[in-house]
Enzyme design. Structure first.
Site, short mmCIF file in Angstrom:
data_model
loop_
_atom_site.label_atom_id
_atom_site.label_comp_id
_atom_site.label_asym_id
_atom_site.label_seq_id
_atom_site.Cartn_x
_atom_site.Cartn_y
_atom_site.Cartn_z
N GLU A 25 40.00 22.42 86.79
CA GLU A 25 41.17 23.19 86.37
C GLU A 25 40.85 24.68 86.45
O GLU A 25 39.69 25.08 86.44
CB GLU A 25 41.56 22.82 84.94
CG GLU A 25 40.49 23.17 83.90
CD GLU A 25 41.06 23.34 82.51
OE1 GLU A 25 41.89 24.26 82.33
OE2 GLU A 25 40.67 22.58 81.60
N LYS A 159 39.63 19.25 72.13
CA LYS A 159 39.40 20.50 71.40
C LYS A 159 39.15 20.19 69.93
O LYS A 159 39.85 19.39 69.31
CB LYS A 159 40.60 21.43 71.53
CG LYS A 159 40.97 21.80 72.97
CD LYS A 159 39.96 22.69 73.62
CE LYS A 159 40.49 23.36 74.88
NZ LYS A 159 41.06 22.46 75.88
#
Length: 303
Positions: A25, A159
């Site tokens: 990404e 996360k």
């Protein structure tokens, strides 16, 4: 989308010859992921980690309204300055409106990888179910993308500021196999263990490839979680307090949706005196290296 995607020469050649390719990404390599010059360092570390294992790195992005899979040096410079995120839902809009530079999130990269014929993707940490989602409904599109594209996503868990138990529950609901790389616990990005057991431990990259191959749904991907290297871990006792303060600050500031992640990461960087940056670099490189091993195993597996 495949007829509009631009593949770099090295990526196109590798795919044509059946060689290993790893999608990366571009959000993490932009100003939205890591501050300069750490973003440029992350880009070089991840690319080199993939190359060292015998695979070809393919950074994804939207440039001049076209999806790119694999970038030139000049295109990488544009990504480093990128400030506009592209999730999977935004891919068609970015093309229709001719966005100058759009840096891809996990969901967009998984979609572009699948469209290009790439089966392995490396990132830092995925998005997931946010804390308080029972009120806000905030669930990252990353989870839906992983569930709907047959790509192996290699990450250091989700996360750390997310609701990790609900994230794992969501992945179970949508049928995504969650694997722990030589580890029994679901990692929490900066720390090796969230305290939540990973559903399945794997020891060999060939097993990871077979999990994708034996999937019961043709569109379902695989999540391979990798704990941050021991020497780069931030103790949970330290990071938990920082995370709580950062989330409380974002609530007071009225930060919501996609803006939460960069806001919280910036606060964490300040409160850890930059330790979070070095941890992020270490885990991103580690994930890229393992993703390349998996990609090589997948490319060499019998059809």
């Amino acid at each position: 989308m495949t007829d509009r995607a631009i593949l770099s020469d090295d990526v196109a050649q590798a795919l044509a010859e059946g060689h290993a390719v790893v999608a990366l990404e571009s959000t993490i390599f932009s100003n939205l992921g890591l501050p300069a010059p750490a973003n440029a360092e992350a880009l070089e570390l991840c690319k080199q980690a993939v190359l060292d294992q015998g695979a070809t790195p393919a950074v994804t992005a939207i440039l001049d309204g076209r999806p790119h899979v694999g970038l030139s040096a000049d295109e990488e410079k544009r990504v480093l300055q990128g400030t506009r995120k592209v999730a999977e839902r935004d891919l068609s809009v970015a093309q229709a409106q001719g966005w100058d530079v759009g840096v891809t999130t996990v969901s967009a990269t998984v979609a572009l990888a699948h469209a290009a014929g790439i089966s392995v993707f490396a990132t830092g940490g995925i998005g997931g179910v946010h804390r308080g989602s029972e009120l806000s409904g905030d669930i990252s599109a990353d989870l839906d993308a992983i569930a709907n594209h047959p790509v192996i996503t290699v990450c250091a868990g989700a996360k750390a500021f997310l609701d990790l138990p609900r994230t794992l529950e969501y992945l179970e609901t949508v049928g995504v196999p969650v694997l722990g790389w030589q580890h029994d616990w679901f990692p929490a990005f900066y720390t090796r263990s969230s305290g939540l057991p990973v559903p399945h431990r794997v020891e060999d990259e060939r097993v990871v490839c077979d999990v994708l191959r034996f999937r019961t749904r043709p569109t379902t991907g695989v999540l391979l979680t990798v704990p941050i290297p021991v020497d780069d871990e931030i103790p949970a006792s330290r990071i938990d307090a920082v995370l709580t303060a950062a989330l409380e600050s974002s609530t007071r500031a009225g930060v919501t949706g996609p803006a939460v992640t960069p806001y919280v990461l910036e606060r964490i960087e300040k409160e850890t005196d930059g330790q979070s940056i070095s941890a992020n670099l270490a885990l991103a490189r580690n994930n890229a290296a393992l993703a390349a091993k998996v990609a090589v195993a997948l490319a060499s597996a019998p059809a």
